[in-house]
Design a protein around this motif. Structure first.
Motif, PDB file in Angstrom:
ATOM      1  N   HIS A 126      40.067   9.034  33.322  1.00  0.00           N
ATOM      2  CA  HIS A 126      39.716  10.531  33.573  1.00  0.00           C
ATOM      3  C   HIS A 126      39.229  10.640  34.966  1.00  0.00           C
ATOM      4  O   HIS A 126      39.425  11.673  35.894  1.00  0.00           O
ATOM      5  CB  HIS A 126      38.989  11.001  32.567  1.00  0.00           C
ATOM      6  N   ARG A 127      38.140   9.874  35.408  1.00  0.00           N
ATOM      7  CA  ARG A 127      37.321   9.870  36.567  1.00  0.00           C
ATOM      8  C   ARG A 127      38.148   9.749  37.569  1.00  0.00           C
ATOM      9  O   ARG A 127      38.093  10.265  38.624  1.00  0.00           O
ATOM     10  CB  ARG A 127      36.055   9.295  36.555  1.00  0.00           C
ATOM     11  N   THR A 128      39.151   8.389  37.473  1.00  0.00           N
ATOM     12  CA  THR A 128      39.884   8.061  38.477  1.00  0.00           C
ATOM     13  C   THR A 128      40.976   9.149  38.890  1.00  0.00           C
ATOM     14  O   THR A 128      41.452   9.351  40.149  1.00  0.00           O
ATOM     15  CB  THR A 128      40.602   6.770  38.147  1.00  0.00           C
ATOM     16  N   SER A 129      41.454   9.787  37.940  1.00  0.00           N
ATOM     17  CA  SER A 129      42.574  10.676  37.977  1.00  0.00           C
ATOM     18  C   SER A 129      42.163  12.058  38.620  1.00  0.00           C
ATOM     19  O   SER A 129      42.903  12.686  38.986  1.00  0.00           O
ATOM     20  CB  SER A 129      43.374  10.855  36.849  1.00  0.00           C
ATOM     21  N   ALA A 130      40.690  12.380  38.545  1.00  0.00           N
ATOM     22  CA  ALA A 130      40.280  13.663  38.915  1.00  0.00           C
ATOM     23  C   ALA A 130      40.748  14.677  38.154  1.00  0.00           C
ATOM     24  O   ALA A 130      40.973  15.782  38.585  1.00  0.00           O
ATOM     25  CB  ALA A 130      40.428  13.707  40.236  1.00  0.00           C
ATOM     26  N   ALA A 131      41.146  14.330  36.824  1.00  0.00           N
ATOM     27  CA  ALA A 131      41.679  15.429  35.970  1.00  0.00           C
ATOM     28  C   ALA A 131      40.513  16.335  35.500  1.00  0.00           C
ATOM     29  O   ALA A 131      39.470  16.027  35.393  1.00  0.00           O
ATOM     30  CB  ALA A 131      42.472  14.793  34.767  1.00  0.00           C
ATOM     31  N   THR A 132      41.146  17.629  35.230  1.00  0.00           N
ATOM     32  CA  THR A 132      40.008  18.690  34.465  1.00  0.00           C
ATOM     33  C   THR A 132      40.149  18.379  33.089  1.00  0.00           C
ATOM     34  O   THR A 132      38.954  18.359  32.553  1.00  0.00           O
ATOM     35  CB  THR A 132      40.714  20.141  34.771  1.00  0.00           C
ATOM     36  N   ALA A 133      40.940  17.781  32.514  1.00  0.00           N
ATOM     37  CA  ALA A 133      40.918  17.273  31.024  1.00  0.00           C
ATOM     38  C   ALA A 133      41.944  16.178  30.877  1.00  0.00           C
ATOM     39  O   ALA A 133      42.951  15.956  31.457  1.00  0.00           O
ATOM     40  CB  ALA A 133      41.428  18.533  30.090  1.00  0.00           C
ATOM     41  N   THR A 134      41.692  15.128  30.093  1.00  0.00           N
ATOM     42  CA  THR A 134      42.369  14.071  29.735  1.00  0.00           C
ATOM     43  C   THR A 134      42.588  14.118  28.197  1.00  0.00           C
ATOM     44  O   THR A 134      41.257  14.041  27.628  1.00  0.00           O
ATOM     45  CB  THR A 134      41.953  12.814  30.336  1.00  0.00           C
ATOM     46  N   ILE A 135      43.915  13.610  27.874  1.00  0.00           N
ATOM     47  CA  ILE A 135      43.864  13.732  26.276  1.00  0.00           C
ATOM     48  C   ILE A 135      44.669  12.334  26.089  1.00  0.00           C
ATOM     49  O   ILE A 135      45.425  11.682  26.435  1.00  0.00           O
ATOM     50  CB  ILE A 135      45.142  14.642  25.881  1.00  0.00           C
ATOM     51  N   ALA A 136      43.878  11.575  25.130  1.00  0.00           N
ATOM     52  CA  ALA A 136      44.368  10.283  24.680  1.00  0.00           C
ATOM     53  C   ALA A 136      45.644  10.363  23.791  1.00  0.00           C
ATOM     54  O   ALA A 136      45.554  11.437  23.045  1.00  0.00           O
ATOM     55  CB  ALA A 136      43.061   9.706  23.911  1.00  0.00           C
ATOM     56  N   SER A 137      46.534   9.620  24.107  1.00  0.00           N
ATOM     57  CA  SER A 137      47.854   9.873  23.530  1.00  0.00           C
ATOM     58  C   SER A 137      48.596   8.499  23.034  1.00  0.00           C
ATOM     59  O   SER A 137      48.279   7.462  23.756  1.00  0.00           O
ATOM     60  CB  SER A 137      48.753  10.525  24.586  1.00  0.00           C
ATOM     61  N   HIS A 138      49.287   8.539  21.783  1.00  0.00           N
ATOM     62  CA  HIS A 138      49.816   7.566  21.494  1.00  0.00           C
ATOM     63  C   HIS A 138      51.174   7.923  20.830  1.00  0.00           C
ATOM     64  O   HIS A 138      51.611   9.066  20.309  1.00  0.00           O
ATOM     65  CB  HIS A 138      49.054   6.757  20.255  1.00  0.00           C
ATOM     66  N   TYR A 209      46.345   9.848  28.610  1.00  0.00           N
ATOM     67  CA  TYR A 209      45.994   8.673  28.598  1.00  0.00           C
ATOM     68  C   TYR A 209      46.518   7.718  27.711  1.00  0.00           C
ATOM     69  O   TYR A 209      46.202   8.053  26.327  1.00  0.00           O
ATOM     70  CB  TYR A 209      44.348   8.513  28.560  1.00  0.00           C
ATOM     71  N   VAL A 210      47.781   7.075  27.929  1.00  0.00           N
ATOM     72  CA  VAL A 210      48.674   6.539  26.920  1.00  0.00           C
ATOM     73  C   VAL A 210      48.159   5.064  26.353  1.00  0.00           C
ATOM     74  O   VAL A 210      47.621   4.458  27.287  1.00  0.00           O
ATOM     75  CB  VAL A 210      49.863   6.529  27.485  1.00  0.00           C
ATOM     76  N   HIS A 211      47.982   4.952  25.031  1.00  0.00           N
ATOM     77  CA  HIS A 211      47.536   3.773  24.569  1.00  0.00           C
ATOM     78  C   HIS A 211      48.179   3.313  23.271  1.00  0.00           C
ATOM     79  O   HIS A 211      49.081   4.181  22.701  1.00  0.00           O
ATOM     80  CB  HIS A 211      46.045   3.978  24.173  1.00  0.00           C
ATOM     81  N   ALA A 212      47.776   2.138  22.877  1.00  0.00           N
ATOM     82  CA  ALA A 212      48.512   1.433  21.794  1.00  0.00           C
ATOM     83  C   ALA A 212      47.426   1.196  20.850  1.00  0.00           C
ATOM     84  O   ALA A 212      47.840   0.103  20.003  1.00  0.00           O
ATOM     85  CB  ALA A 212      49.642   0.555  22.132  1.00  0.00           C
ATOM     86  N   SER A 213      46.348   1.483  20.792  1.00  0.00           N
ATOM     87  CA  SER A 213      45.266   1.119  19.900  1.00  0.00           C
ATOM     88  C   SER A 213      45.654   1.829  18.460  1.00  0.00           C
ATOM     89  O   SER A 213      46.411   2.707  18.124  1.00  0.00           O
ATOM     90  CB  SER A 213      43.998   1.940  20.551  1.00  0.00           C
ATOM     91  N   GLN A 214      44.776   1.091  17.453  1.00  0.00           N
ATOM     92  CA  GLN A 214      44.986   1.536  16.122  1.00  0.00           C
ATOM     93  C   GLN A 214      44.070   3.087  15.951  1.00  0.00           C
ATOM     94  O   GLN A 214      43.360   3.225  16.844  1.00  0.00           O
ATOM     95  CB  GLN A 214      44.298   0.705  15.222  1.00  0.00           C
ATOM     96  N   TRP A 215      45.042   3.886  15.139  1.00  0.00           N
ATOM     97  CA  TRP A 215      44.431   5.334  15.028  1.00  0.00           C
ATOM     98  C   TRP A 215      44.766   5.669  13.848  1.00  0.00           C
ATOM     99  O   TRP A 215      45.706   5.657  13.318  1.00  0.00           O
ATOM    100  CB  TRP A 215      45.078   6.219  16.117  1.00  0.00           C
ATOM    101  N   LEU A 216      43.822   6.339  13.288  1.00  0.00           N
ATOM    102  CA  LEU A 216      44.268   7.248  11.792  1.00  0.00           C
ATOM    103  C   LEU A 216      43.337   8.512  11.768  1.00  0.00           C
ATOM    104  O   LEU A 216      42.252   8.504  12.053  1.00  0.00           O
ATOM    105  CB  LEU A 216      43.530   6.166  10.861  1.00  0.00           C
ATOM    106  N   ASP A 217      44.061   9.406  11.227  1.00  0.00           N
ATOM    107  CA  ASP A 217      43.530  10.849  11.208  1.00  0.00           C
ATOM    108  C   ASP A 217      43.151  10.678   9.409  1.00  0.00           C
ATOM    109  O   ASP A 217      44.017  10.840   8.667  1.00  0.00           O
ATOM    110  CB  ASP A 217      44.598  11.912  11.423  1.00  0.00           C
ATOM    111  N   VAL A 218      41.906  10.809   9.213  1.00  0.00           N
ATOM    112  CA  VAL A 218      41.476  10.857   7.913  1.00  0.00           C
ATOM    113  C   VAL A 218      41.478  12.356   7.019  1.00  0.00           C
ATOM    114  O   VAL A 218      40.521  12.915   7.613  1.00  0.00           O
ATOM    115  CB  VAL A 218      40.039   9.979   7.689  1.00  0.00           C
TER     116      VAL A 218
END
Length: 243
Positions: A126-138, A209-218
């Motif tokens: 986020h800091r490197t991209s100088a974005a106003t907002a960054t959304i983690a995405s999978h 911010y595209v990732h391939a981490s484990q993720w779960l919405d409980v």
């Protein structure tokens, strides 16, 4: 580059979907491996170096308020945990207006998301991209319950029975710069979709911010059991939690 060390946990919802299963406990206090989901959120943030943590809680949730306010919890987290009580529902991002003016960037996580996403790497991106907002995405797979048609005019060119589509989705984790405050209404509720659309409409840079981490919405008993299986993994990053 200075690290983004300020974080906010959104726990202001009323857990209506989960409470529909018959347990009146707020989802933030439901446990996985004997520890409340909110403690896993705090542990994850602390693990990745975020030492100043705010927690937004509805004024209608006295048990959750008491948990966050407890001095022993703060000692377990080994970090600064500050309670923010929402007297009215502020939505999935509205509560950030109460702290963002004081900080350059704030990472926002939801108490009902369980993930091993590298939060420090997200903040650095986020800091490197100088974005106003960054959304983690999978990427998330969805199965269409019907036959899908590819049509050109009135001609069917392909028929796929109940195909699985993979689409990019939000992981419910964000980093927000102070510049974004202009997109947040001064009072009342504001949710992420409206917030992001407002930023884009103002010409602000919103990154994924595209990732391939484990993720779960409980959100129910089934996903709570899945969350327990995730956090019980020996390589789960929140090793700072006592097990």
């Amino acid at each position: 580059m200075r690290d983004c060390v300020t974080a906010m946990i959104m726990a202001g919802g009323q857990s209506m979907r989960m409470r529909a299963d018959g347990d009146s406990t707020h989802k933030g206090l439901r446990t996985a491996m004997g520890k409340p989901l909110i403690e896993w959120s705090i542990a994850s943030l602390r693990f990745f170096g975020f030492t100043q943590i705010f927690v937004a809680v509805s004024s209608r949730e006295p048990a959750l308020i008491a948990w966050v306010a407890d001095q022993q919890v703060r000692a377990i987290a080994d970090s600064s945990v500050t309670l923010i009580v929402e007297e009215q529902p502020l939505g999935t991002i509205g509560g950030i207006r109460q702290i963002a003016v004081e900080f350059e960037d704030v990472i926002v996580v939801n108490v009902d998301n369980v993930t091993n996403l590298d939060l420090r790497a997200l903040a650095t991106f986020h800091r490197t991209s100088a974005a106003t907002a960054t959304i983690a995405s999978h990427e998330q797979a969805f199965q269409i319950p019907y036959g899908r048609l590819d049509v050109q005019g009135d001609r069917v060119t392909q028929y796929a029975e109940k195909p699985v589509l993979v689409v990019p989705v939000s992981s419910g984790v964000y980093v927000v710069n102070r510049r974004a405050l202009g997109a947040i209404t001064e009072k009342g509720r504001m949710d992420i979709p409206e917030f992001v659309e407002t930023l884009i409409g103002h010409g602000e840079l919103v990154c994924a911010y595209v990732h391939a981490s484990q993720w779960l919405d409980v959100n129910d008993e089934r996903t709570l059991k899945e969350a327990e299986a995730l956090v019980s993994s020996p390589n789960w990053p929140c090793a700072v939690c006592e097990r």
